[in-house]
Scaffold this motif. Structure first.
Motif, PDB file in Angstrom:
ATOM      1  N   SER A  74       0.848  -1.193   0.000  1.00 11.93           N
ATOM      2  CA  SER A  74       0.000   0.000   0.000  1.00 11.93           C
ATOM      3  C   SER A  74       0.881   1.240   0.000  1.00 11.93           C
ATOM      4  O   SER A  74       1.996   1.224   0.519  1.00 11.93           O
ATOM      5  N   CYS A  75       0.373   2.311  -0.585  1.00  7.85           N
ATOM      6  CA  CYS A  75       1.132   3.562  -0.685  1.00  7.85           C
ATOM      7  C   CYS A  75       1.403   4.108   0.716  1.00  7.85           C
ATOM      8  O   CYS A  75       0.486   4.255   1.522  1.00  7.85           O
ATOM      9  N   THR A  76       2.674   4.415   0.987  1.00  6.72           N
ATOM     10  CA  THR A  76       3.018   4.906   2.327  1.00  6.72           C
ATOM     11  C   THR A  76       2.648   6.375   2.502  1.00  6.72           C
ATOM     12  O   THR A  76       2.655   6.888   3.610  1.00  6.72           O
ATOM     13  N   HIS A  77       2.332   7.060   1.386  1.00  5.36           N
ATOM     14  CA  HIS A  77       1.975   8.482   1.483  1.00  5.36           C
ATOM     15  C   HIS A  77       0.514   8.679   1.886  1.00  5.36           C
ATOM     16  O   HIS A  77       0.174   9.650   2.533  1.00  5.36           O
ATOM     17  N   CYS A  78      -0.342   7.750   1.457  1.00  5.26           N
ATOM     18  CA  CYS A  78      -1.768   7.955   1.722  1.00  5.26           C
ATOM     19  C   CYS A  78      -2.385   6.774   2.463  1.00  5.26           C
ATOM     20  O   CYS A  78      -3.594   6.704   2.621  1.00  5.26           O
ATOM     21  N   GLY A  79      -1.525   5.823   2.890  1.00  7.04           N
ATOM     22  CA  GLY A  79      -2.056   4.628   3.534  1.00  7.04           C
ATOM     23  C   GLY A  79      -2.553   4.902   4.946  1.00  7.04           C
ATOM     24  O   GLY A  79      -2.051   5.787   5.629  1.00  7.04           O
ATOM     25  N   ILE A 136      -5.582   5.309   0.261  1.00  8.43           N
ATOM     26  CA  ILE A 136      -6.822   5.886  -0.264  1.00  8.43           C
ATOM     27  C   ILE A 136      -6.598   6.539  -1.623  1.00  8.43           C
ATOM     28  O   ILE A 136      -7.540   6.873  -2.317  1.00  8.43           O
ATOM     29  N   GLY A 137      -5.327   6.698  -2.022  1.00 11.98           N
ATOM     30  CA  GLY A 137      -5.015   7.294  -3.326  1.00 11.98           C
ATOM     31  C   GLY A 137      -4.515   8.714  -3.180  1.00 11.98           C
ATOM     32  O   GLY A 137      -5.131   9.528  -2.487  1.00 11.98           O
ATOM     33  N   CYS A 138      -3.388   8.997  -3.811  1.00 11.19           N
ATOM     34  CA  CYS A 138      -2.805  10.335  -3.760  1.00 11.19           C
ATOM     35  C   CYS A 138      -1.932  10.509  -5.003  1.00 11.19           C
ATOM     36  O   CYS A 138      -1.710   9.549  -5.739  1.00 11.19           O
ATOM     37  N   PRO A 139      -1.455  11.725  -5.266  1.00 12.21           N
ATOM     38  CA  PRO A 139      -0.632  11.912  -6.474  1.00 12.21           C
ATOM     39  C   PRO A 139       0.607  11.006  -6.503  1.00 12.21           C
ATOM     40  O   PRO A 139       1.029  10.566  -7.562  1.00 12.21           O
ATOM     41  N   GLN A 140       1.202  10.719  -5.329  1.00 10.14           N
ATOM     42  CA  GLN A 140       2.422   9.896  -5.296  1.00 10.14           C
ATOM     43  C   GLN A 140       2.187   8.498  -5.859  1.00 10.14           C
ATOM     44  O   GLN A 140       3.082   7.892  -6.409  1.00 10.14           O
ATOM     45  N   CYS A 141       0.979   7.974  -5.670  1.00 10.94           N
ATOM     46  CA  CYS A 141       0.709   6.613  -6.152  1.00 10.94           C
ATOM     47  C   CYS A 141      -0.210   6.656  -7.369  1.00 10.94           C
ATOM     48  O   CYS A 141      -0.816   5.642  -7.721  1.00 10.94           O
ATOM     49  N   ALA A 142      -0.294   7.831  -8.004  1.00 12.48           N
ATOM     50  CA  ALA A 142      -1.180   8.001  -9.165  1.00 12.48           C
ATOM     51  C   ALA A 142      -2.602   7.545  -8.830  1.00 12.48           C
ATOM     52  O   ALA A 142      -3.309   6.993  -9.667  1.00 12.48           O
TER      53      ALA A 142
HETATM   54 ZN   LIG Z   1      -0.810   7.264  -2.314  1.00 13.62          ZN
END
Ligand SMILES: [Zn+2]
Length: 649
Positions: free
Chosen positions: A538-543, A573-579
């Motif tokens: 999972s993306c660590t920026h928005c996880g 949840i989704g953010c620019p870092q993980c497109a």
């Molecule tokens: Zn993300």
């Protein structure tokens, strides 16, 4: 409107077109699904010829009338009160009724139009009576079209490929969206039916629908066509390629050259190479199939469908690849080979281009060979410390056979290169037998097998053994002969690494047996089997942690065969870092089964897969499913991802 019979024939047939498609449903002009499609195509062709000289004259009254008349008969709300059936006046009346324009402003604009010509809408905008957006909205209403705002939604690259930039600039149109056969085209002037007919003729076989755009939208969209130079154009045709025949260069080569320098073509090639590298693909294939082209990637030896593109896009792709490789753009009836270099992110790749004439056009294969960069390491791929440690102990042995297994797309070749990278440091004589060579590694002797000319894995292997190797990597064991040579070499002082297609580590043993390999050869030759999958953390920026759905927890219990499964998961949840995917780059998770004396005895006794698996887990092997579940428990990934990895085969 005059009776059709009284008109010259061209006029009659043109009216037929407009009556049956354009005027009846201005928002969706079809040249394919109409029953009289062939007739319409004829008429359009004729019409295009007729209009070839008048392409710059916009809003010819006769043209406008034939478009707008049926609408008037169908009682458009505002034409009932219109004193003048003229189109310009109609537009003006709509604006007046909507309170956007005064009668005086309209009269002023109409008198200006009588003096200098031009579109009434344009004159209203130039006089700042209304703005471009208002005009577009009213035109969209009047012609029952969609209003498209390019600022909000730029045209897709795939759509842009449908019409050449020069034509779009001149005709005031731009393709906005394309999906399968449907193309949405934006026009600044929906009153200009001749432009619409030219577009329909150029997009024969497509369903064209229309949207109104402003002049500013058009300018903005056309900017996307401008060329860029992300890939260096330093290509060379291969020395083995047939000599160029100047007389076969066709007249439109310059046209093709211009087309394939356009941004959409450049972007298509760049994006395909990027996707291929990201997916770990060795080749990109594009081949015509009926009225479109299939783009596929070869990943771990298997072709996988990724994209369907239109034939114009396909031809641009071929042209662009030829241009980059320095091949002859005009020659389409002979095979050509060449190469160019591409940089994608931090990776530099050599791209070998092969173009072959086939039924329906040309087929293209781009083979990607990584040129530099460090070999991956086990930790960089995501392997757990335990698994990496066990792999290293196997690699440190002087001889034996290590099998890497997993389905297509499990990242086997990356792990293979990581293993070879470790061996490279010990200055051993390393020979690889690959199909294809995915990466040029200084220090390896790499052999590309060629099944077509009769040099298969087994033949190459035999030649390699005469070359005094310490380590032999054979890309794939797919037949008994190769399996036998590999196990023999593994018992004769060679370290042999090979991949196989099996679902888990244990399954490799019954697979070798099923190939016909003798039990004693498996027991004595095979050292270890490693099975791998890729999962997405999972993306660590928005996880964030959240409870796992009850339904999913039940599925997890079934998958793992135990009741105590995690209640929480780490979910992006989704953010620019993980497109906005919620996930990061894929990581490897694996299980490794090292054969000890007891395991060898079980193999001699023809123990089945279940018995072997029971022994392996009993002696500490962490299964793939459990390894993935561990990533869930550690708060690295989601339950859905564990289910995906655990059920992949
Ligand atoms: Zn993300």
């Amino acid at each position: 409107m005059s009776p059709a019979g009284a008109q010259p024939s061209t006029q009659v047939r043109r009216d037929t077109v407009q009556g049956s498609s354009l005027a009846a449903k201005p928002g969706a002009v079809s040249s394919r699904n109409s029953q009289s499609g062939a007739e319409i195509a004829d008429v359009i062709a004729e019409h295009v010829a007729v209009n070839a000289d008048s392409r710059h004259s916009r809003a010819v009254p006769e043209e406008c009338m034939s478009v707008i008349d049926p609408g008037a008969e169908n009682a458009q709300p505002f034409d009932q009160g219109a004193q003048d059936p003229d189109l310009a006046s109609l537009l003006g009346q709509i604006l007046i009724t909507r309170g956007m324009l005064s009668e005086q402003q309209l009269q002023f604009a109409l008198s200006e139009q009588r003096e200098r010509g031009g579109r009434i809408g344009q004159i209203l905008v130039e006089n700042r009576f209304i703005d471009g957006g208002q005009l577009a909205e009213v035109l969209a209403y009047q012609f029952d079209m969609m209003r498209f705002d390019v600022g909000m939604e730029p045209p897709s690259p795939e759509a842009l490929l449908h019409l050449p930039a020069d034509f779009c600039r001149e005709a005031g149109v731009v393709p906005l969206r394309a999906e399968e056969q449907d193309v949405l085209v934006g026009t600044c002037d929906p009153t200009d039916s001749s432009v619409q007919q030219r577009v329909v003729a150029m997009l024969t076989g497509h369903n064209v629908s229309w949207a109104v755009i402003t002049d500013a939208d058009l300018t903005q969209a056309l900017r996307l066509y401008d060329a860029d130079t992300a890939i260096g154009e330093s290509g060379m045709p291969d020395s083995g390629a047939p000599a160029r025949a100047q007389q076969t260069v066709v007249a439109d080569t310059e046209d093709i050259r211009r087309q394939v320098s356009l941004k959409p073509a450049v972007r298509l090639v760049n994006e395909l190479i990027e996707v291929a590298l990201r997916e770990g693909a060795s080749d990109i294939h594009a081949e015509p199939e009926f009225d479109h082209s299939l783009v596929r990637l070869r990943i771990d030896g298997e072709l996988r469908h990724i994209l369907r593109i239109s034939m114009p896009a396909h031809n641009m792709l071929i042209g662009r690849a030829k241009l980059l490789a320095g091949l002859d753009l005009g020659r389409r009836a002979e095979p050509q080979d060449g190469h160019f270099s591409a940089v994608a992110g931090e990776k530099q790749v050599a791209v070998r281009v092969s173009v072959l004439p086939v039924v329906g056009g040309e087929s293209l294969v781009l083979r990607l060979v990584a040129e530099d960069g460090e070999l991956p390491s086990f930790p960089s791929l995501g392997l757990s410390d335990d698994v990496a440690h066990t792999l290293r102990t196997v690699l440190d042995r002087p001889q034996g056979l290590l099998l890497l297994t997993g389905p297509t797309g499990a990242g086997k070749s990356q792990t293979m290169y990581a293993a070879l990278g470790r061996l490279l440091r010990r200055s051993l004589n390393i020979v690889t037998i690959e199909d294809p060579v995915e990466r040029n590694v200084p220090g390896f002797k790499q052999i590309q097998i060629d099944e077509r000319s009769g040099i298969g894995f087994a033949d190459a292997f035999r030649s390699v053994l005469r070359h005094d190797p310490d380590v032999i990597m054979v890309a794939e064991v797919r037949d008994l002969e190769t399996a036998r040579i590999a196990t023999q070499a593994a018992t004769n002082g060679h370290l042999v690494l090979a991949t196989m297609h099996t679902n888990d580590a244990i399954a490799a043993i019954p697979r070798l047996r099923a190939m016909g390999l003798e039990t004693y050869m498996i027991a004595t030759g095979l050292t270890a089997v490693y099975a791998q999958r890729l999962y997405r953390p999972s993306c660590t920026h928005c996880g964030e942690m959240r409870p796992i759905e009850a339904r999913l927890r039940e599925m997890l219990k079934g998958l793992l065969g135990r009741e105590d499964v995690p209640e929480q998961e780490f979910h992006g949840i989704g953010c620019p870092q993980c497109a906005f995917t919620g996930y990061g780059d894929r990581r490897a998770v694996g299980e490794i089964f090292v054969l000890d004396e007891n395991a060898q005895r079980l193999i001699y006794e023809d123990a089945d897969a279940d018995a072997l698996r029971e022994y392996a887990t009993g002696t500490g092997m962490v299964s793939l499913r459990e390894a993935a579940a561990q990533k869930l428990a550690e708060g690295v990934t989601t339950a859905v991802e564990v289910m995906r990895v655990g059920t992949a085969s």
